[in-house]
Design a protein around this motif. Structure first.
Motif, PDB file in Angstrom:
ATOM      1  N   LEU A 123       0.842  -1.191   0.037  1.00  0.00           N
ATOM      2  CA  LEU A 123       0.001   0.134   0.043  1.00  0.00           C
ATOM      3  C   LEU A 123       0.745   1.300  -0.001  1.00  0.00           C
ATOM      4  CD1 LEU A 123      -2.819  -1.074   2.406  1.00  0.00           C
ATOM      5  CD2 LEU A 123      -2.941  -0.617   0.089  1.00  0.00           C
ATOM      6  N   ALA A 124       1.982   0.946   0.728  1.00  0.00           N
ATOM      7  CA  ALA A 124       2.939   2.197   0.832  1.00  0.00           C
ATOM      8  C   ALA A 124       3.523   2.609  -0.676  1.00  0.00           C
ATOM      9  CB  ALA A 124       3.899   2.094   1.996  1.00  0.00           C
ATOM     10  N   ALA A 125       3.939   1.589  -1.221  1.00  0.00           N
ATOM     11  CA  ALA A 125       4.475   1.674  -2.686  1.00  0.00           C
ATOM     12  C   ALA A 125       3.393   2.258  -3.578  1.00  0.00           C
ATOM     13  CB  ALA A 125       4.921   0.294  -2.893  1.00  0.00           C
ATOM     14  N   GLN A 126       2.257   1.501  -3.464  1.00  0.00           N
ATOM     15  CA  GLN A 126       1.127   2.112  -4.447  1.00  0.00           C
ATOM     16  C   GLN A 126       0.901   3.452  -4.218  1.00  0.00           C
ATOM     17  OE1 GLN A 126      -2.396  -0.322  -4.414  1.00  0.00           O
ATOM     18  NE2 GLN A 126      -3.414   0.872  -6.030  1.00  0.00           N
ATOM     19  N   SER A 127       0.691   3.832  -2.930  1.00  0.00           N
ATOM     20  CA  SER A 127       0.549   5.276  -2.629  1.00  0.00           C
ATOM     21  C   SER A 127       1.457   6.224  -3.366  1.00  0.00           C
ATOM     22  CB  SER A 127       0.823   5.421  -1.157  1.00  0.00           C
ATOM     23  OG  SER A 127       0.651   6.982  -0.817  1.00  0.00           O
ATOM     24  N   ARG A 128       2.585   5.822  -3.249  1.00  0.00           N
ATOM     25  CA  ARG A 128       3.785   6.745  -4.040  1.00  0.00           C
ATOM     26  C   ARG A 128       3.539   6.782  -5.531  1.00  0.00           C
ATOM     27  NH1 ARG A 128       7.929   8.328  -0.446  1.00  0.00           N
ATOM     28  NH2 ARG A 128       8.259   7.067   1.386  1.00  0.00           N
ATOM     29  N   THR A 129       2.629   5.786  -6.185  1.00  0.00           N
ATOM     30  CA  THR A 129       2.455   5.955  -7.643  1.00  0.00           C
ATOM     31  C   THR A 129       1.326   6.940  -7.783  1.00  0.00           C
ATOM     32  OG1 THR A 129       1.097   4.038  -7.838  1.00  0.00           O
ATOM     33  CG2 THR A 129       3.589   3.426  -7.677  1.00  0.00           C
ATOM     34  N   LEU A 148      -5.276   8.080   1.202  1.00  0.00           N
ATOM     35  CA  LEU A 148      -5.944   6.728   1.668  1.00  0.00           C
ATOM     36  C   LEU A 148      -5.204   5.619   1.711  1.00  0.00           C
ATOM     37  CD1 LEU A 148      -9.589   7.523   0.201  1.00  0.00           C
ATOM     38  CD2 LEU A 148      -8.951   7.735   2.590  1.00  0.00           C
ATOM     39  N   LEU A 149      -4.460   5.365   0.751  1.00  0.00           N
ATOM     40  CA  LEU A 149      -3.530   4.110   0.579  1.00  0.00           C
ATOM     41  C   LEU A 149      -2.486   4.156   1.663  1.00  0.00           C
ATOM     42  CD1 LEU A 149      -3.224   4.213  -3.369  1.00  0.00           C
ATOM     43  CD2 LEU A 149      -4.379   2.239  -1.969  1.00  0.00           C
ATOM     44  N   ALA A 150      -1.649   5.348   1.749  1.00  0.00           N
ATOM     45  CA  ALA A 150      -0.666   5.720   2.645  1.00  0.00           C
ATOM     46  C   ALA A 150      -1.167   5.463   4.192  1.00  0.00           C
ATOM     47  CB  ALA A 150      -0.069   6.820   2.525  1.00  0.00           C
ATOM     48  N   ALA A 151      -2.460   6.021   4.401  1.00  0.00           N
ATOM     49  CA  ALA A 151      -2.898   5.861   5.694  1.00  0.00           C
ATOM     50  C   ALA A 151      -3.282   4.505   6.122  1.00  0.00           C
ATOM     51  CB  ALA A 151      -4.215   6.995   5.762  1.00  0.00           C
ATOM     52  N   HIS A 152      -3.946   3.839   5.426  1.00  0.00           N
ATOM     53  CA  HIS A 152      -4.282   2.324   5.433  1.00  0.00           C
ATOM     54  C   HIS A 152      -2.943   1.547   5.640  1.00  0.00           C
ATOM     55  CE1 HIS A 152      -6.759  -1.037   5.661  1.00  0.00           C
ATOM     56  NE2 HIS A 152      -6.364  -1.840   4.655  1.00  0.00           N
ATOM     57  N   GLY A 153      -2.118   1.589   4.800  1.00  0.00           N
ATOM     58  CA  GLY A 153      -0.608   0.907   5.092  1.00  0.00           C
ATOM     59  C   GLY A 153      -0.289   1.164   6.492  1.00  0.00           C
ATOM     60  N   SER A 199       6.249   1.353  10.072  1.00  0.00           N
ATOM     61  CA  SER A 199       7.642   1.158   9.804  1.00  0.00           C
ATOM     62  C   SER A 199       7.965   2.693   9.185  1.00  0.00           C
ATOM     63  CB  SER A 199       7.793   0.031   8.895  1.00  0.00           C
ATOM     64  OG  SER A 199       7.199   0.397   7.567  1.00  0.00           O
ATOM     65  N   VAL A 200       9.353   2.446   8.745  1.00  0.00           N
ATOM     66  CA  VAL A 200       9.975   3.791   8.172  1.00  0.00           C
ATOM     67  C   VAL A 200       9.565   3.785   6.976  1.00  0.00           C
ATOM     68  CG1 VAL A 200      12.270   4.587   7.371  1.00  0.00           C
ATOM     69  CG2 VAL A 200      12.124   3.483   9.709  1.00  0.00           C
ATOM     70  N   GLN A 201       9.225   2.921   6.204  1.00  0.00           N
ATOM     71  CA  GLN A 201       8.395   3.023   4.803  1.00  0.00           C
ATOM     72  C   GLN A 201       7.215   3.564   4.923  1.00  0.00           C
ATOM     73  OE1 GLN A 201      10.154   0.269   6.183  1.00  0.00           O
ATOM     74  NE2 GLN A 201      12.002  -0.030   4.955  1.00  0.00           N
ATOM     75  N   THR A 202       6.268   2.939   5.664  1.00  0.00           N
ATOM     76  CA  THR A 202       4.894   3.465   5.613  1.00  0.00           C
ATOM     77  C   THR A 202       4.709   4.500   6.267  1.00  0.00           C
ATOM     78  OG1 THR A 202       4.412   2.277   7.758  1.00  0.00           O
ATOM     79  CG2 THR A 202       3.965   1.083   5.807  1.00  0.00           C
ATOM     80  N   GLU A 203       5.552   5.225   7.292  1.00  0.00           N
ATOM     81  CA  GLU A 203       5.340   6.579   7.961  1.00  0.00           C
ATOM     82  C   GLU A 203       5.841   7.293   6.720  1.00  0.00           C
ATOM     83  OE1 GLU A 203       7.125   9.153  11.449  1.00  0.00           O
ATOM     84  OE2 GLU A 203       7.760   6.986  11.392  1.00  0.00           O
ATOM     85  N   GLY A 204       7.040   7.006   5.941  1.00  0.00           N
ATOM     86  CA  GLY A 204       7.587   7.881   5.128  1.00  0.00           C
ATOM     87  C   GLY A 204       6.680   8.147   3.752  1.00  0.00           C
ATOM     88  N   ALA A 205       5.890   6.974   3.511  1.00  0.00           N
ATOM     89  CA  ALA A 205       4.990   7.315   2.257  1.00  0.00           C
ATOM     90  C   ALA A 205       3.610   8.014   2.820  1.00  0.00           C
ATOM     91  CB  ALA A 205       4.184   5.715   1.953  1.00  0.00           C
ATOM     92  N   LEU A 206       3.147   8.078   4.268  1.00  0.00           N
ATOM     93  CA  LEU A 206       2.185   8.916   4.731  1.00  0.00           C
ATOM     94  C   LEU A 206       2.615  10.181   4.618  1.00  0.00           C
ATOM     95  CD1 LEU A 206      -0.450   9.065   5.952  1.00  0.00           C
ATOM     96  CD2 LEU A 206       0.495   8.436   8.233  1.00  0.00           C
ATOM     97  N   LEU A 207       3.964  10.511   5.218  1.00  0.00           N
ATOM     98  CA  LEU A 207       4.209  11.986   5.120  1.00  0.00           C
ATOM     99  C   LEU A 207       4.226  12.673   3.770  1.00  0.00           C
ATOM    100  CD1 LEU A 207       6.991  11.688   7.728  1.00  0.00           C
ATOM    101  CD2 LEU A 207       4.986  12.757   8.170  1.00  0.00           C
TER     102      LEU A 207
END
Length: 300
Positions: A35-41, A51-56, A62-70
């Protein structure tokens, strides 16, 4: 023979349950990363990316999901402009539910700001006598935040009212909260660490980390919990150490090659650290370097 078979069956069932739980954890982590990776796309569609980043992030922090959310939050139209704050910002924290950010100021004020609307949710004026030094979400799934101004470590509830106030005795220089339990670790200017249970005002353990020479103080500069409940501690002496909180009399490992030194005195030290999902310790140094360390044994 029947007793032996019974014991074997129970043990086998226990192993099966453990393996199933581990498999489920891995599945959840993988879905969160996806979900984090998809959010970035999907940044051209800000609402979907958020929404994708928040759900992830809700599934697994994790560092990856928090980074995607920010990244997704910064991309929202309502966050294209700066949030107005009437004093210098000294600390920030983000809720695991991804619906608010807490802001601490040099004047000791704590603000709660909505991600989705950009509106101010709450404000705590006069709770802290000094500037906010550090803050962190109280626990996974909670809209509470742990805040320190150096003199106290306070849990503020969802309305930013004091729920638990802790007095560490020495000035607090670093703070970390274990997401799964809400357990709080604070490092002090005297080089010691205190640990509290989430709802307790009395520490469950206090232990020295940095052995200070007479007339010198080597403070704790950064803290981070590991996925399996260990605590990684960085000190002003230039070293990082991992501790088992149940047996904190000596570190599980100590890595003193992190910092540069002159005549045995550190000229740099770890000023920030985090632990990623696989246990790897990532450090940021005061000399501008970034290090990666094996979480199990401390090797680079």
């Amino acid at each position: 023979a029947l007793a032996v078979l019974t014991v074997a069956a129970v043990a086998g069932a226990g192993i099966a349950v453990y393996n199933a739980n581990q498999a489920e954890q891995r599945r959840v982590q993988a879905e969160a990363q996806r979900l984090a990776a998809q959010s970035r796309t999907e940044l051209e569609r800000p609402d979907l990316a958020f929404l994708l980043a928040a759900h992830g992030y809700r599934l697994h922090q994790s560092v990856q999901t928090e980074g995607a959310l920010l990244t997704a939050v910064a991309n929202l139209p309502e966050f294209k402009q700066r949030i107005p704050v009437d004093a210098p910002v000294t600390a920030v924290a983000m809720s695991d539910a991804a619906d608010r950010v807490w802001i601490g100021t040099a004047g000791g004020t704590v603000l709660a700001q909505s991600f989705t609307s950009g509106a101010e949710i709450g404000r705590a004026d006069g709770q802290f006598a000094r500037e906010v030094v550090a803050m962190a979400p109280a626990a996974a799934g909670a809209d509470a935040v742990v805040v320190t101004d150096g003199s106290v470590v306070t849990t503020l509830d969802s309305a930013l009212r004091p729920a638990v106030v802790r007095t560490p005795g020495n000035a607090v220089t670093a703070l970390a909260v274990q997401p799964s339990t809400g357990r709080i670790a604070a490092g002090t200017v005297a080089g010691a660490v205190l640990v509290w249970d989430a709802d307790s005002s009395a520490p469950i353990t206090t232990f020295p980390v940095v052995q200070n020479a007479p007339g010198k103080l080597s403070s704790i500069t950064a803290l981070a919990w590991t996925p399996d409940g260990g605590l990684v501690v960085a000190g002003r002496d230039g070293a990082i150490r991992r501790f088992d909180i149940a047996r904190p009399d000596r570190p599980v490992w100590e890595q003193s090659e992190v910092a540069n030194s002159t005549n045995g005195e550190p000229v740099s030290w770890v000023s920030a650290l985090t632990v990623v999902d696989d246990g790897t310790v990532v450090t940021g140094g005061s000399d501008g370097t970034v290090g990666f360390w094996n979480g199990a044994d401390g090797r680079p």
